[in-house]
Design a protein around this motif. Structure first.
Motif, short mmCIF file in Angstrom:
data_model
loop_
_atom_site.label_atom_id
_atom_site.label_comp_id
_atom_site.label_asym_id
_atom_site.label_seq_id
_atom_site.Cartn_x
_atom_site.Cartn_y
_atom_site.Cartn_z
N VAL A 118 0.85 -1.19 0.00
CA VAL A 118 0.00 0.00 0.00
C VAL A 118 0.88 1.24 0.00
N LEU A 119 0.62 2.13 -0.93
CA LEU A 119 1.32 3.41 -1.00
C LEU A 119 0.36 4.51 -0.55
N LEU A 120 0.80 5.31 0.43
CA LEU A 120 0.08 6.50 0.84
C LEU A 120 0.84 7.73 0.36
N VAL A 121 0.12 8.69 -0.20
CA VAL A 121 0.75 9.94 -0.64
C VAL A 121 -0.14 11.10 -0.20
N ASN A 122 0.49 12.10 0.39
CA ASN A 122 -0.22 13.29 0.83
C ASN A 122 0.47 14.52 0.27
N PRO A 123 -0.27 15.43 -0.36
CA PRO A 123 0.35 16.62 -0.95
C PRO A 123 0.75 17.67 0.08
N MET A 124 0.58 17.33 1.37
CA MET A 124 0.91 18.23 2.48
C MET A 124 0.05 19.48 2.47
N VAL A 125 -1.22 19.27 2.19
CA VAL A 125 -2.23 20.32 2.31
C VAL A 125 -3.25 19.81 3.33
N PRO A 126 -3.26 20.35 4.56
CA PRO A 126 -4.23 19.88 5.54
C PRO A 126 -5.63 20.28 5.15
N VAL A 127 -6.58 19.39 5.42
CA VAL A 127 -7.98 19.69 5.13
C VAL A 127 -8.80 19.48 6.39
N SER A 128 -9.85 20.25 6.53
CA SER A 128 -10.73 20.15 7.68
C SER A 128 -11.80 19.11 7.42
N THR A 129 -11.86 18.10 8.28
CA THR A 129 -12.90 17.08 8.14
C THR A 129 -14.29 17.72 8.16
N ALA A 130 -14.49 18.66 9.08
CA ALA A 130 -15.80 19.32 9.18
C ALA A 130 -16.15 20.06 7.89
N ASP A 131 -15.16 20.73 7.31
CA ASP A 131 -15.42 21.47 6.07
C ASP A 131 -15.75 20.53 4.92
N ILE A 132 -15.05 19.41 4.85
CA ILE A 132 -15.29 18.45 3.76
C ILE A 132 -16.70 17.86 3.89
N PHE A 133 -17.07 17.44 5.11
CA PHE A 133 -18.42 16.90 5.30
C PHE A 133 -19.48 17.96 5.01
N ALA A 134 -19.21 19.20 5.40
CA ALA A 134 -20.17 20.28 5.14
C ALA A 134 -20.36 20.52 3.66
N ALA A 135 -19.33 20.24 2.87
CA ALA A 135 -19.40 20.47 1.43
C ALA A 135 -19.99 19.28 0.67
N TRP A 136 -20.23 18.15 1.36
CA TRP A 136 -20.89 17.00 0.70
C TRP A 136 -22.25 17.44 0.18
N ASP A 137 -22.60 16.99 -1.01
CA ASP A 137 -23.80 17.49 -1.69
C ASP A 137 -25.11 16.92 -1.16
N GLY A 138 -25.04 16.00 -0.19
CA GLY A 138 -26.25 15.49 0.43
C GLY A 138 -26.96 14.39 -0.33
N LEU A 139 -26.41 13.95 -1.44
CA LEU A 139 -27.06 12.91 -2.25
C LEU A 139 -26.64 11.52 -1.76
N ASP A 140 -27.63 10.68 -1.48
CA ASP A 140 -27.37 9.30 -1.09
C ASP A 140 -27.23 8.48 -2.37
N ARG A 141 -26.01 8.04 -2.64
CA ARG A 141 -25.73 7.28 -3.85
C ARG A 141 -25.75 5.77 -3.62
N GLY A 142 -26.25 5.35 -2.48
CA GLY A 142 -26.41 3.93 -2.21
C GLY A 142 -25.32 3.36 -1.33
N GLY A 143 -25.62 2.18 -0.81
CA GLY A 143 -24.71 1.53 0.13
C GLY A 143 -23.68 0.65 -0.54
N LEU A 144 -22.90 -0.01 0.30
CA LEU A 144 -21.89 -0.94 -0.19
C LEU A 144 -22.56 -2.17 -0.78
N VAL A 145 -21.94 -2.72 -1.82
CA VAL A 145 -22.46 -3.94 -2.43
C VAL A 145 -21.86 -5.16 -1.74
#
Length: 284
Positions: A175-202
């Motif tokens: 497994v390779l992890l790569v981060n561009p070293m730009v911190p992001v706010s979890t709260a901001d990302i969730f707040a920006a979610w468009d609210g559409l339920d695209r279905g569950g896991l298969v």
């Protein structure tokens, strides 16, 4: 980066977490989101260590220690929570070796809190089971119970309704992890979610579930951090088994059949993205 020292009586690894898939289903009145996810954990990450001491105190070192508080920290919160629930007044001098980027979607503070619970459970001789520690961890954050278990599992509800996935068959991948070293706010990302339920896991085997799944937070994260599009394209250039953003970002991961392929992809990404961080590991 060297992996954590495992098995020592006075230290515990805070294993890096990735979300192989993360489906956001709806917003809840309490501010959390209902989701379905597949948690998986690498064999390395931060390290929490402990020595005897009066009271509870924390020191932080490591490459990503800068700017972190030794008092307003989930490590201390976890220690206090465990002492309170267990009805003890034991002390501990804790040290966090911060090897993973902060606010990066790979566990971070949640994994550190979980490692603290496992470490002090042993250090204080409490003998709680992992399941009991996961229950104790619930008020500390949505991802902390899964990080306590640190094994491949599905998460529902706010991510705390966990079901183990035994014999997941992920061990053959690097497994390779790569981060561009730009911190992001979890709260901001969730707040920006468009609210559409695209279905569950298969249904299916773990890799099919992951490949047929998605990360519903990837689109809002890419909108906030456009270089994630570049990073994901760089990973796809290397023909991985799969590549995706983890959690709320900004870390992205890619699975490869061989360590050599992962190392080649790491070189490719680091040469193309100045200042990026990368780590290669194996699934636990």
């Amino acid at each position: 980066m060297a992996g954590p020292v495992l098995g020592a009586a006075d230290s515990e690894a805070a294993y890096a977490k990735i979300n192989l898939a993360l489906h956001v289903r709806k917003r809840l009145p309490n501010g959390y989101h209902e989701l379905e996810t597949i948690f998986a954990f690498l064999d390395r990450g931060d390290v929490v260590s402990v020595q005897p001491g009066k009271g509870l105190n924390l020191k932080i070192g490591g490459p990503f220690a800068n700017g972190l508080s030794c008092t307003d920290n989930l490590v201390i919160d976890a220690a206090r929570r465990l002492a309170e629930v267990s009805g003890i007044a034991a002390g501990a001098r804790l040290h966090l070796d911060k090897r993973l980027p902060v606010a990066s979607g790979i566990g971070g503070g949640s994994a550190d809190a979980a490692a603290t619970l496992r470490l002090l459970n042993r250090f204080w001789g409490l003998d709680h089971s992992l399941d009991r520690l996961a229950e104790i961890a619930r008020p500390l954050g949505a991802d902390v119970p899964a990080c306590v278990l640190s094994e491949t599992c599905s998460g529902a509800g706010i991510g705390q309704d966990l079901t183990a996935i035994p014999d997941a068959g992920l061990g053959r991948y690097s497994v390779l992890l790569v981060n561009p070293m730009v911190p992001v706010s979890t709260a901001d990302i969730f707040a920006a979610w468009d609210g559409l339920d695209r279905g569950g896991l298969v249904a299916g085997d773990i890799l099919s579930i992951a490949e047929n799944g998605r990360n519903d937070l990837q689109a809002p994260a890419v909108a906030m951090v456009p270089m994630l599009t570049v990073l994901l394209r760089l990973l796809e250039d290397c023909e991985p088994v799969m590549a995706r953003m983890s959690g709320s970002g900004a870390t992205c991961f890619a699975l490869f059949e061989t360590l050599a392929e992962a190392q080649k992809a790491q070189d490719h990404c680091l040469q193309a993205m100045d200042g990026a961080w990368a780590m290669i590991g194996s699934f636990r």
